[in-house]
Design a protein around this motif. Structure first.
Motif, short mmCIF file in Angstrom:
data_model
loop_
_atom_site.label_atom_id
_atom_site.label_comp_id
_atom_site.label_asym_id
_atom_site.label_seq_id
_atom_site.Cartn_x
_atom_site.Cartn_y
_atom_site.Cartn_z
N MET A 186 0.85 -1.11 0.09
CA MET A 186 0.06 0.07 -0.16
C MET A 186 1.13 1.36 -0.16
N ARG A 187 1.94 0.86 0.92
CA ARG A 187 3.11 2.61 0.65
C ARG A 187 3.10 2.64 -0.06
N ALA A 204 0.92 4.82 -3.04
CA ALA A 204 0.92 6.27 -2.19
C ALA A 204 1.80 6.61 -2.81
N THR A 222 1.98 9.30 -5.58
CA THR A 222 2.48 11.37 -5.27
C THR A 222 3.42 11.35 -6.39
#
Length: 71
Positions: A1-2, A5, A9
């Motif tokens: 999930m990181r 993200a 970004t």
């Protein structure tokens, strides 16, 4: 999930960069003009405000000496 993200970004931040291009010419100076410039747009040359873009419409031009400049 990181990781997702981070990628999202990074893509969003990359879209925020100023457009960039380079032009070379063979004369001692050049003239720039901005036909159809948006209302209220300013021209920045090497970080200095040189005026409203609408002033440089082709009848009046912005003279730039030969050097590497940031527009």
């Amino acid at each position: 999930m990181r990781a997702i993200a981070f990628v999202v970004t990074a893509v969003l931040l990359a879209g925020c960069a100023y457009p960039s291009s380079q032009t070379e010419q063979g004369t001692a100076s050049g003239q720039l003009y901005f036909p159809g410039a948006p209302t209220g747009a300013h021209v920045l040359l090497d970080g200095q405000d040189v005026g409203m873009a609408s002033l440089f419409d082709g009848r009046q031009t912005l003279s730039v000496s030969v050097r590497q400049a940031v527009l």
